[in-house]
Design a protein around this motif. Structure first.
Motif, short mmCIF file in Angstrom:
data_model
loop_
_atom_site.label_atom_id
_atom_site.label_comp_id
_atom_site.label_asym_id
_atom_site.label_seq_id
_atom_site.Cartn_x
_atom_site.Cartn_y
_atom_site.Cartn_z
N VAL A 14 44.75 47.98 -27.20
CA VAL A 14 45.16 46.79 -27.95
C VAL A 14 45.17 47.17 -29.43
N PHE A 15 46.35 47.17 -30.03
CA PHE A 15 46.50 47.48 -31.44
C PHE A 15 46.43 46.20 -32.25
N SER A 16 45.59 46.18 -33.25
CA SER A 16 45.53 45.07 -34.20
C SER A 16 45.83 45.67 -35.56
N GLN A 17 46.92 45.25 -36.17
CA GLN A 17 47.34 45.87 -37.42
C GLN A 17 47.56 44.82 -38.50
N ILE A 18 47.30 45.24 -39.72
CA ILE A 18 47.48 44.40 -40.89
C ILE A 18 48.81 44.75 -41.53
N PHE A 19 49.56 43.73 -41.93
CA PHE A 19 50.81 43.93 -42.66
C PHE A 19 50.75 43.10 -43.94
N TYR A 20 51.37 43.61 -44.99
CA TYR A 20 51.47 42.84 -46.23
C TYR A 20 52.44 41.68 -46.01
N LYS A 21 52.13 40.52 -46.55
CA LYS A 21 53.07 39.42 -46.53
C LYS A 21 54.16 39.64 -47.56
N ASP A 62 39.10 45.28 -15.75
CA ASP A 62 40.31 45.28 -16.57
C ASP A 62 40.01 44.86 -18.00
N LEU A 63 39.10 43.94 -18.18
CA LEU A 63 38.76 43.49 -19.53
C LEU A 63 38.06 44.59 -20.32
N ASN A 64 37.19 45.32 -19.68
CA ASN A 64 36.44 46.37 -20.37
C ASN A 64 37.25 47.65 -20.54
N ALA A 65 38.32 47.81 -19.78
CA ALA A 65 39.10 49.04 -19.85
C ALA A 65 40.00 49.10 -21.08
N GLN A 66 40.17 47.98 -21.78
CA GLN A 66 41.05 47.96 -22.94
C GLN A 66 40.34 48.53 -24.16
N THR A 67 40.97 49.47 -24.80
CA THR A 67 40.47 50.04 -26.03
C THR A 67 41.10 49.27 -27.17
N LYS A 68 40.29 48.85 -28.12
CA LYS A 68 40.80 48.10 -29.26
C LYS A 68 40.83 49.01 -30.48
N LEU A 69 41.98 49.01 -31.15
CA LEU A 69 42.19 49.87 -32.30
C LEU A 69 42.63 49.00 -33.47
N TYR A 70 41.94 49.09 -34.58
CA TYR A 70 42.23 48.29 -35.76
C TYR A 70 42.84 49.18 -36.83
#
Length: 112
Positions: free
Chosen positions: A62-69, A20-28
């Motif tokens: 897993v989506f990791s996204q940057i947002f402006y403050k 399960d840990l390895n099955a996650q795709t991480k997208l930045y």
């Protein structure tokens, strides 16, 4: 025999969790929604006075996204006049035409 079955059970549980840990795709993603590298993502997230970095999970991604403050922009002359009239009407002080208006909006989820 019981020790052997216990070892097998523990091994299967461990492999199941590892799968399960390895099955996650991480997208930045950057602030425009374009894909970036992990290195670039970390570099921008370390600049915490400019960006908010959020991660959320959908299915196996897993989506990791940057947002402006802070967001900066301009409004039309008509909108500017409407804002000035509203502030002048609702406050105790008048805003002249040559003065700059700064509007600060707090979002409950991203504000500090």
């Amino acid at each position: 025999m019981e020790k052997f079955s216990l070892k097998i059970t523990v091994l299967f549980v461990f492999l199941f969790i590892l799968r399960d840990l390895n099955a996650q795709t991480k997208l930045y993603l950057d602030q425009n929604g374009k894909k970036i590298t992990l290195r670039e993502f970390k570099k921008r997230c370390n600049s915490s006075y400019l960006y908010n970095c959020l991660s959320f999970k959908k299915d196996s991604i897993v989506f990791s996204q940057i947002f402006y403050k802070h967001q900066f922009g301009k409004i039309s002359p008509q909108e500017n006049e409407q804002v000035r009239k509203l502030i002048n009407k609702d406050s105790d002080f008048a805003i002249e035409l040559n003065q700059i208006i700064v509007i600060k909006k707090h979002d409950n989820l991203l504000s500090y």
